[in-house]
Design a protein around this motif. Structure first.
Motif, PDB file in Angstrom:
ATOM      1  N   UNK A 150       0.798  -1.250  -0.024  1.00  0.00           N
ATOM      2  CA  UNK A 150      -0.020   0.146   0.132  1.00  0.00           C
ATOM      3  C   UNK A 150       1.469   1.578  -0.168  1.00  0.00           C
ATOM      4  N   UNK A 151      -0.136   2.235  -0.545  1.00  0.00           N
ATOM      5  CA  UNK A 151       1.268   3.567  -0.232  1.00  0.00           C
ATOM      6  C   UNK A 151       1.374   4.174   1.139  1.00  0.00           C
ATOM      7  N   UNK A 152       2.388   4.457   1.400  1.00  0.00           N
ATOM      8  CA  UNK A 152       2.590   4.911   2.419  1.00  0.00           C
ATOM      9  C   UNK A 152       2.455   6.345   3.322  1.00  0.00           C
TER      10      UNK A 152
ATOM     11  N   UNK B 254     -16.484 -14.769   1.304  1.00  0.00           N
ATOM     12  CA  UNK B 254     -15.596 -13.358   1.723  1.00  0.00           C
ATOM     13  C   UNK B 254     -14.433 -13.090   1.966  1.00  0.00           C
ATOM     14  N   UNK B 255     -13.601 -13.540   1.243  1.00  0.00           N
ATOM     15  CA  UNK B 255     -12.223 -13.299   1.585  1.00  0.00           C
ATOM     16  C   UNK B 255     -12.324 -12.987  -0.067  1.00  0.00           C
ATOM     17  N   UNK B 256     -12.981 -13.934  -1.053  1.00  0.00           N
ATOM     18  CA  UNK B 256     -13.065 -13.001  -2.331  1.00  0.00           C
ATOM     19  C   UNK B 256     -13.774 -11.780  -2.615  1.00  0.00           C
ATOM     20  N   UNK B 257     -14.407 -11.639  -1.969  1.00  0.00           N
ATOM     21  CA  UNK B 257     -15.366 -10.298  -1.879  1.00  0.00           C
ATOM     22  C   UNK B 257     -14.632  -9.047  -0.979  1.00  0.00           C
ATOM     23  N   UNK B 258     -13.497  -9.645  -0.022  1.00  0.00           N
ATOM     24  CA  UNK B 258     -13.347  -8.188   0.581  1.00  0.00           C
ATOM     25  C   UNK B 258     -11.533  -8.549  -0.029  1.00  0.00           C
ATOM     26  N   UNK B 259     -10.947  -8.914  -0.255  1.00  0.00           N
ATOM     27  CA  UNK B 259     -10.177  -8.927  -1.521  1.00  0.00           C
ATOM     28  C   UNK B 259     -10.540  -8.422  -2.442  1.00  0.00           C
ATOM     29  N   UNK B 260     -11.157  -8.347  -3.598  1.00  0.00           N
ATOM     30  CA  UNK B 260     -11.358  -7.097  -4.642  1.00  0.00           C
ATOM     31  C   UNK B 260     -11.347  -5.811  -4.122  1.00  0.00           C
ATOM     32  N   UNK B 261     -12.664  -5.774  -2.877  1.00  0.00           N
ATOM     33  CA  UNK B 261     -12.696  -4.326  -2.623  1.00  0.00           C
ATOM     34  C   UNK B 261     -11.427  -3.868  -2.213  1.00  0.00           C
ATOM     35  N   UNK B 262     -10.627  -4.644  -1.827  1.00  0.00           N
ATOM     36  CA  UNK B 262      -8.912  -4.060  -1.356  1.00  0.00           C
ATOM     37  C   UNK B 262      -8.603  -3.730  -2.307  1.00  0.00           C
ATOM     38  N   UNK B 263      -8.935  -4.737  -3.246  1.00  0.00           N
ATOM     39  CA  UNK B 263      -7.409  -4.151  -4.316  1.00  0.00           C
ATOM     40  C   UNK B 263      -8.034  -3.487  -5.344  1.00  0.00           C
ATOM     41  N   UNK B 264      -9.778  -2.702  -5.055  1.00  0.00           N
ATOM     42  CA  UNK B 264      -9.688  -1.288  -6.022  1.00  0.00           C
ATOM     43  C   UNK B 264      -9.773  -0.329  -4.820  1.00  0.00           C
ATOM     44  N   UNK B 265      -9.135  -0.149  -3.895  1.00  0.00           N
ATOM     45  CA  UNK B 265      -9.450   0.912  -3.538  1.00  0.00           C
ATOM     46  C   UNK B 265      -7.467   1.654  -3.917  1.00  0.00           C
TER      47      UNK B 265
ATOM     48  N   UNK C 134      -1.144  -4.137  -4.277  1.00  0.00           N
ATOM     49  CA  UNK C 134      -1.196  -4.728  -5.094  1.00  0.00           C
ATOM     50  C   UNK C 134      -1.800  -6.056  -3.884  1.00  0.00           C
ATOM     51  N   UNK C 135      -2.450  -6.679  -4.059  1.00  0.00           N
ATOM     52  CA  UNK C 135      -3.077  -7.625  -2.934  1.00  0.00           C
ATOM     53  C   UNK C 135      -2.719  -9.253  -2.398  1.00  0.00           C
ATOM     54  N   UNK C 136      -2.618  -9.933  -1.968  1.00  0.00           N
ATOM     55  CA  UNK C 136      -2.780 -11.570  -2.611  1.00  0.00           C
ATOM     56  C   UNK C 136      -3.011 -12.257  -0.890  1.00  0.00           C
ATOM     57  N   UNK C 137      -3.536 -12.835  -1.218  1.00  0.00           N
ATOM     58  CA  UNK C 137      -4.391 -14.442   0.100  1.00  0.00           C
ATOM     59  C   UNK C 137      -3.604 -15.255   0.153  1.00  0.00           C
ATOM     60  N   UNK C 138      -2.401 -15.355   1.010  1.00  0.00           N
ATOM     61  CA  UNK C 138      -1.401 -15.993   1.344  1.00  0.00           C
ATOM     62  C   UNK C 138      -2.142 -17.357   1.529  1.00  0.00           C
ATOM     63  N   UNK C 139      -3.411 -17.916   1.959  1.00  0.00           N
ATOM     64  CA  UNK C 139      -3.941 -19.252   2.428  1.00  0.00           C
ATOM     65  C   UNK C 139      -3.570 -20.542   1.705  1.00  0.00           C
TER      66      UNK C 139
END
Length: 159
Positions: A9-11, A56-67, A72-77
């Protein structure tokens, strides 16, 4: 299922609050969150741990990526990753039990970072299971206070 989200994320001011708000809107509880600068001072890595269903993870990952501040966003699970956590624990020290306490610290390779007349402060870095194991072993001595960093993580290998 447990998930570990890694986001570059931007600092800048407000990023942490905005990220937490996104998880709140999806009704997801963050179990731990760590954030710090990367090798590039303008970029921070945020590691967020939570337990949530895959949908829920699909939804939040997409939401976060759009910010706009997310690079870059990655679910490491579902990926190979290495993780660590730091814990500081202040525990009571008794005369007769001190040698037993020191043996436990040696087994866990924990470091003594402070000692008072009635307490000893130890530091341990490791995966969450190792941290939990030390906490369990120190509980009978009397934990006076404790601080944990939360998990930090990176993908394994060249990825």
């Amino acid at each position: 299922m447990k998930h570990t989200i890694s986001a570059l994320v931007a600092n800048r001011t407000g990023v942490l609050a905005d990220m937490a708000e996104a998880f709140k809107k999806c009704n997801l509880n963050i179990q731990s969150i760590s954030c710090g600068e990367t090798q590039t001072p303008a970029v921070s890595r945020m590691v967020i741990c939570l337990e949530a269903p895959d949908e829920a993870m699909s939804e939040i990952t997409a939401s976060v990526a759009a910010m706009d501040f997310v690079i870059q966003v990655d679910d490491l699970a579902r990926k190979e990753f290495v993780d660590r956590e730091l814990v500081l624990i202040k525990v009571q020290r008794g005369g007769a039990a001190l040698s037993q306490l020191m043996q436990i610290l040696e087994v866990f390779r924990a470091s003594v970072v402070g000692m008072g007349e009635t307490s000893i402060t130890v530091e341990l870095s490791g995966d969450s299971e190792r941290v939990e194991g030390l906490i369990t072993m120190l509980e009978p001595f009397g934990i006076l206070s404790m601080a944990r960093t939360g998990k930090i993580a990176l993908k394994r290998g060249d990825e």
